[in-house]
Write a protein that holds these residues in place. Structure first.
Motif, PDB file in Angstrom:
ATOM      1  N   LYS A 163     -10.645   8.591   0.341  1.00 14.12           N
ATOM      2  CA  LYS A 163      -9.245   8.989   0.207  1.00 14.12           C
ATOM      3  C   LYS A 163      -8.797   9.821   1.398  1.00 14.12           C
ATOM      4  N   GLU A 210      -8.041   1.602  -1.504  1.00 18.69           N
ATOM      5  CA  GLU A 210      -8.507   0.658  -2.522  1.00 18.69           C
ATOM      6  C   GLU A 210      -9.964   0.912  -2.883  1.00 18.69           C
ATOM      7  N   ARG A 211     -10.779   1.182  -1.880  1.00 16.24           N
ATOM      8  CA  ARG A 211     -12.179   1.463  -2.165  1.00 16.24           C
ATOM      9  C   ARG A 211     -12.315   2.780  -2.921  1.00 16.24           C
ATOM     10  N   ASP A 244      -9.671   4.478   3.024  1.00 13.68           N
ATOM     11  CA  ASP A 244      -9.596   3.208   2.314  1.00 13.68           C
ATOM     12  C   ASP A 244      -9.193   3.517   0.873  1.00 13.68           C
ATOM     13  N   THR A 261      -1.206   3.744  -6.150  1.00  8.47           N
ATOM     14  CA  THR A 261      -1.874   4.021  -4.878  1.00  8.47           C
ATOM     15  C   THR A 261      -3.249   3.364  -4.853  1.00  8.47           C
ATOM     16  N   GLY A 262      -3.375   2.306  -4.054  1.00  9.74           N
ATOM     17  CA  GLY A 262      -4.663   1.618  -3.950  1.00  9.74           C
ATOM     18  C   GLY A 262      -4.956   0.718  -5.125  1.00  9.74           C
ATOM     19  N   THR A 263      -4.026   0.601  -6.042  1.00 13.53           N
ATOM     20  CA  THR A 263      -4.198  -0.226  -7.241  1.00 13.53           C
ATOM     21  C   THR A 263      -2.814  -0.534  -7.797  1.00 13.53           C
ATOM     22  N   VAL A 272     -10.201   3.974  -5.044  1.00 13.12           N
ATOM     23  CA  VAL A 272      -9.815   3.733  -6.432  1.00 13.12           C
ATOM     24  C   VAL A 272     -10.925   3.017  -7.191  1.00 13.12           C
ATOM     25  N   ARG A 273     -11.595   2.067  -6.549  1.00  9.96           N
ATOM     26  CA  ARG A 273     -12.695   1.369  -7.229  1.00  9.96           C
ATOM     27  C   ARG A 273     -13.801   2.347  -7.628  1.00  9.96           C
ATOM     28  N   TYR A 277      -8.008   8.912 -10.996  1.00 11.61           N
ATOM     29  CA  TYR A 277      -7.762   7.482 -11.230  1.00 11.61           C
ATOM     30  C   TYR A 277      -6.441   7.292 -11.976  1.00 11.61           C
TER      31      TYR A 277
END
Length: 354
Positions: A227, A237-238, A235, A266-268, A240-241, A258
């Protein structure tokens, strides 16, 4: 360099829970929620994670160290299976007797078990010196859990003098053998920059190792790295995963972050109902940050049906934990007296002060 706050698994340092930013735009008629960002972690900081009662030991009161998770032994060693089975059921005296017999026969897992029992006062009086002795014997025989446990005793000076140099060596050996807790704590030492020279890239590598092994604390910590772009490229998206994975394992800080990511998209993909549900869960688990954010969405009807009584209940609860909010205080004062009384009664009931 901006460093994220992360949560410690073991007793090394001291920190506060991570903060998170909920970018909710309330209606024009109401003040906007204050932004609360992840702040740089002070050099000596981390949140203590303690051990749990039987059947799985985790939260042992201070000064006990967190319990070492000992994997189930191979099926071709039935004696150790009995030891571990007794341990899992909370039959610590039985586990101690069986482990003593196996340890005398040279079994390193049984030696680690004895160290665990002595360290956490399970079925036997706490004795850090004896715990250290058994952990050392198991470490010398190549047991990675014993190496990590011995490292924590050396780091804290329990059972003998403080020896951070030896502790780091043991932690590194344990991490090399695949122990995720060792990799995680070693990552924190590289991030902190006191016991070891600060190296955020090495810290990120170790966090990735622990996160890949499924350690929720490491997943959350690595998410903050992605983040903020600490030791790794940014990244969202990463991040958030990783937050999602840690949330599924009930890591409360990850649940809050999350939820905020889902609320803001954001990222999702944006999913405000799911975000509010997760904020409710984290609020019930005691997160003052989640309680404050849940208060905002319920009071202002953002992503959920407006419920001012419930919303102000959470505001008052969060306020007792140091998450006061002047804007919500102003809105609360504008409520009809009857509604204020209902919210206060609900807060007292939640806090157990009714």
């Amino acid at each position: 360099m901006k460093l994220p706050r992360i949560t410690l698994l073991a007793t090394l340092l001291l920190t506060a829970p991570a903060a998170a930013q909920l970018q909710i735009a309330p209606p024009v008629t109401t003040p906007s929620a204050p932004a609360e960002k992840l702040k740089p972690k002070p050099p000596a900081a981390a949140k203590k994670k303690e051990a749990a009662p039987a059947p799985k030991p985790s939260a042992s009161p201070k000064p006990a160290l967190p319990a070492t998770v000992i994997p189930a032994p191979a099926t071709d060693t039935p004696g150790v299976d009995l030891v571990y089975g007794a341990y899992q059921r909370g039959q610590y005296k039985t586990a101690f007797e069986l482990a003593t017999e196996r340890a005398k026969a040279g079994d390193p897992k049984a030696m680690t078990m004895l160290g665990e029992l002595y360290s956490n006062a399970m079925g036997i009086r706490r004795d850090y010196a004896k715990a250290l002795e058994w952990y050392k014997r198991a470490s010398d025989a190549g047991d990675r859990e014993a190496m990590f446990a011995q490292a924590m005793l050396r780091m804290s000076g329990r059972g003998g003098p403080v020896d951070k140099g030896e502790a780091v060596k043991l932690m590194a050996s344990s991490a090399k053998l695949g122990e995720p807790k060792a990799a995680y704590n070693l990552a924190l030492l590289y991030l902190d920059g006191q016991t070891l020279p600060q190296d955020v890239k090495r810290s990120a590598e170790l966090l990735r190792q622990a996160a890949d092994a499924g350690l929720p604390e490491a997943q959350y910590a690595l998410a903050t790295f992605y983040k903020e772009g600490t030791g790794v490229p940014k990244d969202a998206e990463r991040a958030v995963r990783l937050l999602q994975a840690a949330s599924l394992a009930d890591n409360v800080d990850a649940e809050v972050e999350y939820a905020i990511a889902m609320f803001n998209g954001t990222g999702t993909p944006k999913n405000q109902p799911a975000a509010v549900a997760l904020l409710r869960k984290a609020s019930r688990q005691g997160s003052a940050i989640a309680q404050n954010r849940l208060a905002w969405v319920l009071i202002n009807g953002m992503g959920a049906t407006a419920d001012k009584i419930e919303g102000f209940k959470w505001h008052l609860v969060a306020k007792t934990a140091g998450k006061g909010d002047p804007d919500l205080d102003k809105q609360f004062s504008d409520l009809p007296a009857e509604d204020r009384a209902k919210a206060e009664a609900a807060a007292r009931k939640w806090l157990g002060t009714k």
